[in-house]
Design an enzyme around this catalytic site. Structure first.
Site, short mmCIF file in Angstrom:
data_model
loop_
_atom_site.label_atom_id
_atom_site.label_comp_id
_atom_site.label_asym_id
_atom_site.label_seq_id
_atom_site.Cartn_x
_atom_site.Cartn_y
_atom_site.Cartn_z
N LYS A 177 42.71 70.53 64.86
CA LYS A 177 43.68 69.51 64.40
C LYS A 177 43.21 68.17 64.96
O LYS A 177 43.35 67.88 66.14
CB LYS A 177 45.06 69.86 64.95
CG LYS A 177 46.23 69.52 64.08
CD LYS A 177 46.39 68.07 63.73
CE LYS A 177 47.17 67.28 64.75
NZ LYS A 177 47.06 65.82 64.60
N GLU A 252 44.30 70.17 78.83
CA GLU A 252 43.55 69.08 79.47
C GLU A 252 44.38 67.83 79.23
O GLU A 252 44.43 67.31 78.12
CB GLU A 252 42.17 68.92 78.81
CG GLU A 252 41.20 70.02 79.13
CD GLU A 252 40.63 69.91 80.54
OE1 GLU A 252 40.92 68.92 81.24
OE2 GLU A 252 39.92 70.83 80.94
N CYS A 287 40.74 59.87 79.88
CA CYS A 287 41.57 60.62 80.84
C CYS A 287 41.06 60.42 82.25
O CYS A 287 41.82 60.39 83.20
CB CYS A 287 41.56 62.10 80.48
SG CYS A 287 39.90 62.80 80.44
N GLU A 388 50.42 56.93 83.66
CA GLU A 388 49.18 56.75 82.91
C GLU A 388 49.41 55.73 81.80
O GLU A 388 50.30 55.89 80.97
CB GLU A 388 48.72 58.07 82.29
CG GLU A 388 47.36 57.93 81.63
CD GLU A 388 46.94 59.14 80.81
OE1 GLU A 388 47.77 59.69 80.05
OE2 GLU A 388 45.77 59.54 80.90
P1 NAD Z 1 48.75 62.92 72.24
O1 NAD Z 1 49.29 63.92 73.17
O2 NAD Z 1 49.68 61.91 71.70
O3 NAD Z 1 48.06 63.61 70.97
C1 NAD Z 1 46.99 64.52 71.11
C2 NAD Z 1 46.95 65.43 69.90
O4 NAD Z 1 48.14 66.23 69.89
C3 NAD Z 1 46.92 64.72 68.54
O5 NAD Z 1 46.05 65.42 67.67
C4 NAD Z 1 48.36 64.85 68.06
O6 NAD Z 1 48.47 64.83 66.66
C5 NAD Z 1 48.73 66.20 68.61
N1 NAD Z 1 50.18 66.42 68.77
C6 NAD Z 1 51.14 65.49 69.02
N2 NAD Z 1 52.35 66.07 69.10
C7 NAD Z 1 52.15 67.40 68.92
C8 NAD Z 1 53.01 68.54 68.91
N3 NAD Z 1 54.32 68.42 69.11
N4 NAD Z 1 52.47 69.75 68.69
C9 NAD Z 1 51.14 69.89 68.51
N5 NAD Z 1 50.27 68.84 68.50
C10 NAD Z 1 50.77 67.62 68.71
O7 NAD Z 1 47.54 62.23 73.01
P2 NAD Z 1 46.66 61.00 72.55
O8 NAD Z 1 47.47 59.77 72.67
O9 NAD Z 1 45.96 61.31 71.27
O10 NAD Z 1 45.54 61.03 73.69
C11 NAD Z 1 45.71 60.43 74.92
C12 NAD Z 1 46.02 61.44 76.00
O11 NAD Z 1 45.01 62.44 76.05
C13 NAD Z 1 46.01 60.80 77.38
O12 NAD Z 1 47.10 61.27 78.12
C14 NAD Z 1 44.70 61.28 77.99
O13 NAD Z 1 44.68 61.28 79.39
C15 NAD Z 1 44.59 62.65 77.40
N6 NAD Z 1 43.22 63.15 77.46
C16 NAD Z 1 42.93 64.14 78.36
C17 NAD Z 1 41.61 64.59 78.49
C18 NAD Z 1 41.24 65.63 79.50
O14 NAD Z 1 40.15 66.19 79.41
N7 NAD Z 1 42.07 65.93 80.49
C19 NAD Z 1 40.62 64.06 77.66
C20 NAD Z 1 40.97 63.07 76.75
C21 NAD Z 1 42.27 62.63 76.64
#
Ligand code: NAD
Length: 504
Positions: A177, A252, A287, A388
């Site tokens: 996704k 993650e 992240c 964050e």
């Molecule tokens: P997000 O949580 O808003 O979205 C991530 C993904 O989840 C998207 O594809 C979104 O469509 C999907 N999503 C959203 N709501 C959902 C639900 N209810 N059910 C299933 N899927 C859903 O995150 P973002 O804004 O895209 O990314 C930023 C975040 O990602 C930051 O917090 C960052 O720290 C984290 N991140 C973590 C790592 C790691 O390795 N720890 C790496 C990269 C980013």
């Protein structure tokens, strides 16, 4: 480019490039100028169900193919990605706003990971356990079947490929996704994957998190969910998963990562590392960004001054320009969040020393632009020190005793990464052991290394990726006890029959 991306937009389900069952589309904007550069199918529960059924049909043959066959296909996939690397790169840069130079590394890392896991398949080993004399107790590793991989917006193509490789090597079919604000590179992936994988092994379903994402998490055929994204979404996924069935969710999540600087560190090297560690080429949207710089009193002023100089001279501009050091924020929503935190920092009494405002000039009139910001005078109780932001905002704090520094580092909910700067080996290791963060660097920052586990503690996640542990985590252990008859089981030398430890 825009026309190409618009034409290319299909999901990949069961080996076919398809539109959504609903016929609805989502638009994707270039964050540098807010122009529509593509549209993707607005996936719904009906599309998710189609993908889950296709994956369910596909995985047994994929698993039965064996590690050599799967490895060959993963390597072919990597080679095809490289053939279209320039196209993937330009789509990704326009769709994310990330700057082109470092993004080149994302495609490379994707291919390297595919090759790494392709070679790791032989490690899908079980064990034999000498539990009772004469009998055979053994374990085998089996795939879950379907693995759902949900991807955030900061490294879409890399996460969709590198972070799917382990699940595929382990014999699972995958449903990916992509992020709703940057889904276009996945549309190029869909074309490549269709020609490489058996139908149904590699599926891509686009759409919003609330609709397509949630439906994937809840689908009864899906037991294994691997998520990269925010802590709030990770927790929502855990809840949705638990509401629908027994599922294994690995997470993650976010970070608020400290860089702890001891008095013996080189101030100049620290200043450069602090700026590099923020990942401004990704607009601080990493992240692992070292978004809290914890400086000892003795070098605080010197390092801060240097950091402000370096950050204020960063070239913010067109992410497709090789000379740009920072592009636009990924989306209007993310920009609003960053601006909100800049206002919070000012209201909390921190000193905004540079940036935090829209850059001047006509090219910045449209798009999601902001200059990278540094706050001085930050204290641990401020929200800009705890939450964050996921943007180009660096908070600088000062400390005088080691206990104070460790307490500062550990006071936040997150525990993803930490960077420790000192030349004293005892200080380095004792600090590393006391800081609660899953991935740490001593005199380093930011780097991920192939085969070295990455992941967070506390609110930063569950599980480890980028290493053997990730691949094994996509398998379930099956135990087989072979009760042998004959002289060995009864004991050739007259020892008692198998010493069972009881049945439950
Ligand atoms: P997000 O949580 O808003 O979205 C991530 C993904 O989840 C998207 O594809 C979104 O469509 C999907 N999503 C959203 N709501 C959902 C639900 N209810 N059910 C299933 N899927 C859903 O995150 P973002 O804004 O895209 O990314 C930023 C975040 O990602 C930051 O917090 C960052 O720290 C984290 N991140 C973590 C790592 C790691 O390795 N720890 C790496 C990269 C980013």
């Amino acid at each position: 480019m825009a026309a190409m991306a618009t034409k290319a937009c299909h999901m990949l389900i069961g080996g076919e490039l398809v539109e959504s069952e609903s016929g609805a589309w989502d638009e994707s904007l270039n964050p540098a100028n807010e122009e529509v550069i593509g549209r993707t199918p607005a996936g719904t529960a009906a599309d998710v169900d189609k993908a889950a059924r296709a994956a369910e049909r596909a995985w047994p043959a994929w698993a039965a193919m064996g590690v050599i066959g799967r490895a060959e296909i993963l390597r072919t996939f990597g080679a095809r990605l490289l053939e279209r690397a320039d196209e993937l790169l330009s789509v990704e840069v326009m769709d994310t706003g990330n700057t082109i130079g470092p993004m080149r590394g994302d495609v490379r890392m994707a291919v390297d990971s595919l090759n790494y896991y392709a070679g790791l398949g032989y490690e899908l080993k079980g064990q034999t356990i000498p539990s009772t004399p004469g009998n055979l107790h053994l374990t085998v590793r089996e795939p879950y079947g379907i693995v759902v991989r949900i991807v955030p917006f900061n490294h879409p193509v890399m996460f969709a490929t590198a972070r799917t490789a382990a699940a595929l090597t382990a014999g699972n079919a995958a449903i990916i996704k992509p992020p709703e604000t940057s889904p276009l590179s996945a549309m190029v992936l869909a074309q490549i994957a269709r020609d490489v994988f058996p139908p149904g092994v590699f599926n891509i379903v686009t759409g919003s998190g609330a609709t397509a994402g949630d439906a994937l998490v809840r689908h009864p055929m899906v037991k294994r969910i691997a998520f990269i994204g925010s802590t709030a979404t990770g927790r929502a996924i855990q809840m949705a998963a638990a509401e629908s069935a027994v599922k294994h969710v690995s997470l993650e999540l976010g970070g608020k990562n400290p860089m702890i600087v001891f008095p013996d560190a080189d101030p100049d090297a620290v200043a450069k590392a602090a700026v590099a560690g923020m990942n401004f080429s990704w607009q601080g949207q990493s992240c692992g960004s070292t978004s809290r710089l914890l400086l000892h009193d003795s070098l605080h002023d010197q390092v801060l001054e240097r950091v402000v100089d370096l950050v204020s001279s960063l070239r913010v501009g067109d992410p497709l320009d090789e000379d740009s050091q920072m592009g636009p924020i990924n989306s209007a929503r993310q920009l609003a969040k960053v601006e909100h935190y800049v206002r919070i920092g000012e209201a909390e009494g921190a000193r905004l020393l540079t940036g935090g405002r829209r850059p001047q000039g006509s090219m910045f009139a449209r798009g999601y632009w902001i200059r990278p910001a540094v706050f001085g005078g930050v204290t641990s109780n401020m929200r800009i020190a705890k939450e964050e932001i996921f943007g180009p905002v660096l908070s600088v704090l000062r400390w005088s005793t080691v206990d104070e520094a460790i307490a500062m580092a550990n006071t936040v909910d997150y525990g993803l990464t930490a960077a420790i700067w000192t030349n004293d080996i005892d200080t380095a290791f004792s600090t590393a052991r006391r800081v609660r963060a899953g991935h740490q660097w001593i005199n380093g920052y930011g780097a991920h290394y192939m085969a070295v586990p990455f992941g967070g503690v506390k609110a930063s996640g569950i599980g480890r990726e980028e290493a053997l542990e990730e691949m094994l985590d996509y398998t379930e252990i099956k135990t087989i006890n072979v009760i042998l008859r004959g002289p060995r089981a009864t004991g050739a030398r007259g020892e008692p029959k198998a010493d069972l430890t009881g049945s439950r």
